[in-house]
Design a protein around this motif. Structure first.
Motif: not given
Length: 505
Positions: A483-502, A428-431
C-alpha cells in the motif's frame, strides 16, 4: 396454343464491374518495413510491432507495383507485410482482436495463442457434436454452455488470422463469444480489440508533444503540490481496495467481471464516492449488457476549459481460468482506489482546475479495452482536445527484495508524456525507482490509437511479476501487496495532473 405467360419487367441493372461482396483484405504491416502501405489502405489499428490496414478488393489502381512485388505473404507469417483474406462476407460482421502475451509465460510449457485457438475450436466441435447427437435422439435443443459461448452455429467461434510468434496474434471472434472470451484465456494472454471501422486520418499523424515538452522545460518543485499530494492516505486506499475486492465483509462484491452484478455495484460505488467530492458523474453504456464506464468531471474554470486532462483506471476484473470469483485487488482495484484518493483530495482542498479534469473508471478492459476504445473513439469523433491521458493499472504489487517502483510503457504511449511522469516522480516521490516495462495491455492504448497524448503507470520497471495476475486469489491481504507503493504512485499521478491541468485553491 400454349397460354401466354406474362412476366414482370425487371429493370436493367448495370454491374460492370460488380462490387465484390466479400470483406476487404487486411494488411498486417510491420513498423520497420521500408515500404509504406498502398495509399488507399485505411488504418484500423496500431499494435506494438504492426499496423493493421483495410485494403478494398477493387483497389488495384492504387496498389503500387513496388509494394505488391515486395515479399508479401498471403495468410502467412513472418516479418514481411501479410495480406489476409477473410474469404466470406460473414467475417466482416465479426470482431477482431490482437492477442498478446502480457506477462511472462508460466514454466512447464505455456499455452501459445495458436494452442488457445485450437483448444476453443476443439471444445466447440465436441459440444456441437454432442448437441447434434441429442437432437437426432429427439432431445430438446439447447444453447450449449451456461455462459452462452457455445451457441449452435456452423462455424468455429474463433478464427486465427495471423500469428508471427507465440507472443502476438490476430484473431476473429463471433459476437456471442466476446463477453466471456477473457474467461477462456490463459492468464498470460490479454486482448486488445480492433475498431470495426477505419481510424480517422488524425490517428495516422500522432499527437503533438510540444506542450508537454514545454511543461518539462519549466518543471520545478512546487511546495503546494507537495502539500496536497502528501495528504493521500494509506488507510483510505486500503479501505477502498478491500471494499472493491469484497474482502470488506460489508461489501456485496465477489467479482467485478464486466457482466456481473458486482461490476454494476462497483460502478455505483465509484460514482457515489466521487460525486461526494464535487465531481459530476455519469454512467455511460458502451456495449449491450456490459457494465458502464464511470465518467466523473471537474469542470475547468478558465479559457482552456474545453481542453481535457484524464486520469483513468479500469474497474472490471478477471479471475482464474474457469472460475467466477474475480476480486482483482491489484488488477485493478489498486488503480480505482488511487482515483478515489485523488478525488477526495480535490474535494478536501476545494481545488479548481483551468482545464476540465476527468476521473474515469473503464469497464470492458479485460475483454479487450472495449470501454476505453468506445470512449476514445467518441472523443475523436467530437474532435475533442485532450492535453494528456494517464492510465493507472496494477500499482500495488512489489516483488520481494525489490524497491518500490514506477513502471512506464516501453513502446505504446507518448514518450514525452512518460518523461513528464518520470520527472514528476523524482520531485514528489523520490522513493520510487522509475523505469520501463514491456508489459501489455491497458486502456491508454485506446487513446494512443486515436492520436491523443497518453501514457501508463505500472507497479514495476520490468515485466509483470505478480503471481496472482488474472487469478481468483488476487487479494490485498497477501505478501507483496504494498500500500505504500500504491500511495507513492498516487502522489505522482496526482502531481502530474495538477501540473498539466493547472489549478487554484
Amino acid at each position: 396454343m400454349l397460354p401466354l405467360l406474362l412476366l414482370p419487367l425487371l429493370p436493367l441493372v448495370s454491374c460492370l464491374p460488380c462490387p465484390d461482396p466479400r470483406p476487404p483484405l487486411l494488411i498486417v504491416h510491420p513498423h520497420q518495413h521500408p515500404l509504406s502501405p498502398p495509399p488507399c489502405a485505411s488504418l484500423l489499428s496500431r499494435s506494438e510491432a504492426h499496423d493493421l490496414y483495410l485494403l478494398p478488393r477493387d483497389s488495384r489502381e492504387c496498389e503500387t507495383r513496388e509494394y505488391m512485388s515486395a515479399p508479401v505473404a498471403w495468410n502467412g507469417f513472418g516479418d514481411s507485410p501479410v495480406i489476409i483474406d477473410r474469404e466470406t462476407p460473414e467475417g466482416a460482421e465479426k470482431r477482431m482482436f490482437w492477442v498478446r502475451e502480457s506477462s511472462a509465460a508460466p514454466e512447464g510449457g505455456p499455452e501459445s495463442v495458436r494452442e488457445f485457438v485450437e483448444r476453443v475450436r476443439e471444445r466447440w466441435e465436441r459440444e456441437r457434436q454432442a448437441q447434434k447427437e441429442e437432437e437426432e435422439e429427439g432431445g430438446e435443443q439447447q444453447v450449449l454452455g451456461p455462459d452462452g459461448l457455445w451457441r449452435k452455429r456452423r462455424e468455429p467461434p474463433i478464427t486465427l488470422l495471423y500469428a508471427q510468434t507465440t507472443r502476438t496474434a490476430l484473431i476473429m471472434v463471433h459476437p456471442s463469444v466476446v463477453p466471456t472470451l477473457d474467461s477462456h484465456l490463459p492468464p498470460h494472454l490479454s486482448l486488445v480489440s480492433i475498431s470495426p471501422t477505419p481510424l480517422p486520418t488524425a490517428a495516422s499523424d500522432g499527437p503533438d508533444p510540444t506542450e508537454i515538452l514545454g511543461l518539462l522545460d519549466k518543471l520545478e518543485f512546487n511546495p503546494l503540490i507537495d502539500l496536497i499530494t502528501s495528504t493521500i492516505s494509506v488507510e483510505s486506499l486500503e479501505k477502498d481496495v478491500r471494499y472493491l475486492t469484497g474482502e470488506d465483509t460489508s461489501s456485496p462484491i465477489t467479482s467485478r467481471h464486466s457482466f456481473t452484478r458486482g461490476a454494476l455495484h462497483a460502478a455505483h460505488y465509484i460514482a457515489d464516492q466521487l460525486t461526494a467530492t464535487g465531481a459530476s458523474c455519469t454512467l455511460e453504456p458502451f456495449l449491450p449488457h456490459f457494465a458502464p464506464n464511470v465518467i466523473c468531471t471537474y469542470a475547468g474554470t478558465s479559457d482552456r476549459a474545453s481542453e481535457r486532462v484524464i486520469l483513468s483506471a479500469h474497474y472490471d476484473s478477471r479471475g482464474s481460468f474457469g472460475f467466477t470469483r474475480a476480486p482483482g485487488a491489484d488488477d485493478d482495484a489498486s488503480g480505482v482506489a488511487h482515483l478515489l484518493a485523488v478525488g477526495r483530495a480535490i474535494g478536501e482542498f476545494g481545488l479548481n482546475f483551468d482545464r476540465t479534469f476527468y476521473l474515469i473508471a473503464f469497464a470492458g478492459e479485460e475483454q479487450g479495452l472495449l470501454g476505453s476504445s468506445a470512449y476514445a473513439a467518441s472523443l475523436r469523433a467530437e474532435n475533442a482536445s485532450v492535453a494528456l491521458q494517464v492510465q493507472a493499472d496494477m500499482l500495488a504489487y512489489r516483488k520481494e527484495g525489490e524497491p518500490m517502483q514506477l513502471g512506464q510503457p516501453d513502446k505504446i504511449g507518448l514518450p514525452e508524456a512518460a518523461w513528464l511522469v518520470g520527472n514528476v516522480s523524482h520531485l514528489y516521490a523520490p522513493e520510487l525507482v522509475v523505469g520501463f516495462t514491456p508489459a501489455c495491455c491497458s486502456d491508454h492504448q485506446s487513446f494512443v490509437e486515436h492520436a491523443f497524448p497518453a501514457t501508463w503507470v505500472f507497479e514495476r520497471a520490468g515485466s509483470i511479476a505478480d503471481p496472482k495476475y488474472h487469478n481468483s486469489q488476487d487479494l490485498s491481504s497477501r505478501r507483496g501487496f504494498d500500500l505504500n507503493q500504491l500511495r507513492s504512485i498516487t502522489k505522482v499521478t496526482f502531481a502530474t495532473i495538477l501540473e498539466v491541468a493547472g489549478f487554484s485553491l
